[in-house]
Design a protein around this motif. Structure first.
Motif, PDB file in Angstrom:
ATOM      1  N   ASP A 142      -7.542  -0.515  -1.203  1.00 23.36           N
ATOM      2  CA  ASP A 142      -7.221  -1.349   0.232  1.00 23.36           C
ATOM      3  C   ASP A 142      -7.833  -1.190   1.327  1.00 23.36           C
ATOM      4  OD1 ASP A 142      -5.288  -2.827  -1.332  1.00 23.36           O
ATOM      5  OD2 ASP A 142      -3.405  -1.558  -0.764  1.00 23.36           O
ATOM      6  N   LEU A 143      -8.788  -0.094   1.522  1.00 22.16           N
ATOM      7  CA  LEU A 143      -9.462   0.324   2.770  1.00 22.16           C
ATOM      8  C   LEU A 143     -10.205  -0.929   3.406  1.00 22.16           C
ATOM      9  CD1 LEU A 143     -10.379   4.022   2.409  1.00 22.16           C
ATOM     10  CD2 LEU A 143      -8.848   2.965   3.833  1.00 22.16           C
ATOM     11  N   SER A 144     -10.869  -1.599   2.339  1.00 20.56           N
ATOM     12  CA  SER A 144     -11.639  -2.641   3.249  1.00 20.56           C
ATOM     13  C   SER A 144     -10.937  -3.859   3.881  1.00 20.56           C
ATOM     14  CB  SER A 144     -12.549  -3.223   2.058  1.00 20.56           C
ATOM     15  OG  SER A 144     -11.714  -3.750   1.101  1.00 20.56           O
ATOM     16  N   ALA A 162      -7.006   5.593  -7.966  1.00 23.69           N
ATOM     17  CA  ALA A 162      -7.556   4.299  -7.421  1.00 23.69           C
ATOM     18  C   ALA A 162      -7.555   3.185  -8.867  1.00 23.69           C
ATOM     19  CB  ALA A 162      -8.918   4.275  -7.245  1.00 23.69           C
ATOM     20  N   ASP A 175     -14.356  -2.762  -4.501  1.00 27.85           N
ATOM     21  CA  ASP A 175     -13.291  -1.872  -4.131  1.00 27.85           C
ATOM     22  C   ASP A 175     -11.871  -2.106  -5.152  1.00 27.85           C
ATOM     23  OD1 ASP A 175     -11.749  -3.665  -2.756  1.00 27.85           O
ATOM     24  OD2 ASP A 175     -12.321  -2.358  -0.871  1.00 27.85           O
ATOM     25  N   TYR A 177      -7.606  -3.440   5.187  1.00 24.85           N
ATOM     26  CA  TYR A 177      -7.479  -2.797   6.203  1.00 24.85           C
ATOM     27  C   TYR A 177      -8.517  -2.642   7.373  1.00 24.85           C
ATOM     28  CZ  TYR A 177      -2.878  -1.544   4.524  1.00 24.85           C
ATOM     29  OH  TYR A 177      -1.615  -1.406   3.932  1.00 24.85           O
ATOM     30  N   MET A 178      -9.732  -2.220   7.093  1.00 28.29           N
ATOM     31  CA  MET A 178     -10.664  -2.342   8.113  1.00 28.29           C
ATOM     32  C   MET A 178     -11.169  -3.801   8.571  1.00 28.29           C
ATOM     33  SD  MET A 178     -13.253   0.758   6.781  1.00 28.29           S
ATOM     34  CE  MET A 178     -13.836  -0.137   5.442  1.00 28.29           C
ATOM     35  N   THR A 181       0.910  -1.235  -0.093  1.00 29.58           N
ATOM     36  CA  THR A 181      -0.130   0.047  -0.020  1.00 29.58           C
ATOM     37  C   THR A 181       0.717   1.413   0.145  1.00 29.58           C
ATOM     38  OG1 THR A 181      -1.699  -1.065   1.218  1.00 29.58           O
ATOM     39  CG2 THR A 181      -1.775   1.111   1.333  1.00 29.58           C
ATOM     40  N   HIS A 223      -3.825   2.268  -8.799  1.00 25.89           N
ATOM     41  CA  HIS A 223      -3.655   1.178  -7.871  1.00 25.89           C
ATOM     42  C   HIS A 223      -4.137  -0.023  -8.391  1.00 25.89           C
ATOM     43  CE1 HIS A 223      -4.081  -0.192  -3.560  1.00 25.89           C
ATOM     44  NE2 HIS A 223      -4.583  -1.352  -4.276  1.00 25.89           N
ATOM     45  N   ILE A 235      -5.177   4.864  -1.752  1.00 22.72           N
ATOM     46  CA  ILE A 235      -5.271   3.738  -0.634  1.00 22.72           C
ATOM     47  C   ILE A 235      -6.662   3.082  -0.792  1.00 22.72           C
ATOM     48  CG2 ILE A 235      -6.163   5.461   1.068  1.00 22.72           C
ATOM     49  CD1 ILE A 235      -4.349   3.915   3.166  1.00 22.72           C
ATOM     50  N   ALA A 236      -7.653   3.807  -1.447  1.00 21.18           N
ATOM     51  CA  ALA A 236      -9.043   3.324  -1.506  1.00 21.18           C
ATOM     52  C   ALA A 236      -9.261   1.887  -1.831  1.00 21.18           C
ATOM     53  CB  ALA A 236      -9.954   4.294  -2.486  1.00 21.18           C
ATOM     54  N   GLY A 287      -5.655   9.587  -1.304  1.00 20.78           N
ATOM     55  CA  GLY A 287      -6.898   9.140  -1.089  1.00 20.78           C
ATOM     56  C   GLY A 287      -7.435   7.961  -2.009  1.00 20.78           C
TER      57      GLY A 287
END
Length: 189
Positions: A34-36, A100, A72, A38-39, A3, A103, A31-32, A28
């Motif tokens: 990969d956010l799910s 995004a 995502d 990480y959460m 990331t 990415h 990273i979007a 932003g």
């Protein structure tokens, strides 16, 4: 890719010192996708105490998690958002969407066995690359260090582009995150 590498690539490609908000939008968007992940990982490891072996060995590959990652990491989701940004003439959202997409494009050739369905909802197909950014069985011993070298060069580009102490500290912090997550430092110790 790791990331932090996505953050560096996104900023180098899209952030401009004369374009207000472009650094935030580029980071932003980078990273979007990969956010799910990480959460979900945070929730399981830190909140409910799921063992790491279960999180990364079972849950990561589960149909439920893969269904979330499909959304995502979908080229079509980000192209749709880009179309909205272009139609609405929202430069910040355009940068975010392109970052995004970058990415997703960079992940596509670097996931051997742990890729995502990048063409959801039209297809659940997952490309299995012969190259991995981390797995030595699939040239990770080449791709990982190459990623770090390119990130170092792009960080220097960002240093030339952004002269403020705040921006430089931000980019150094992200590069340190890349070094920490890549494991390349193990080669030296």
């Amino acid at each position: 890719m790791n990331t932090p590498a996505h953050l560096i690539f996104g900023a180098a490609a899209l952030a401009r010192k004369d374009q207000r908000g472009s650094v935030s939008a580029a980071l932003g968007g980078a990273i979007a996708p990969d956010l799910s992940l990480y959460m979900l990982v945070f929730w399981h490891l830190a909140v409910i105490g799921t063992p790491a072996e279960t999180v990364f060995g079972d849950l990561y590959y589960s149909p439920q998690w893969q269904a979330i990652f499909a959304v995502d990491n979908s080229v079509f989701v980000w192209l749709g958002l880009l179309a909205v940004a272009i139609y609405g003439r929202w430069i910040w959202l355009r940068i975010f969407s392109i970052s995004a997409l970058l990415h997703v494009a960079l992940d596509f050739p670097l996931h051997a066995g742990d890729g995502r369905p990048h063409f959801w909802p039209l297809s659940d197909w997952v490309f299995t690359s012969p190259v991995s950014y981390w797995d030595d069985r699939y040239y990770g011993w080449i791709a990982g260090p190459a990623e770090v070298v390119v990130c170092a060069l792009l960080t220097l580009v960002l240093f030339q582009r952004f002269r403020s102490t705040l921006h430089r500290a931000l980019f150094i912090g992200i590069f340190i995150g890349e070094l920490a997550s890549s494991g390349v430092w193990l080669l030296f110790f």
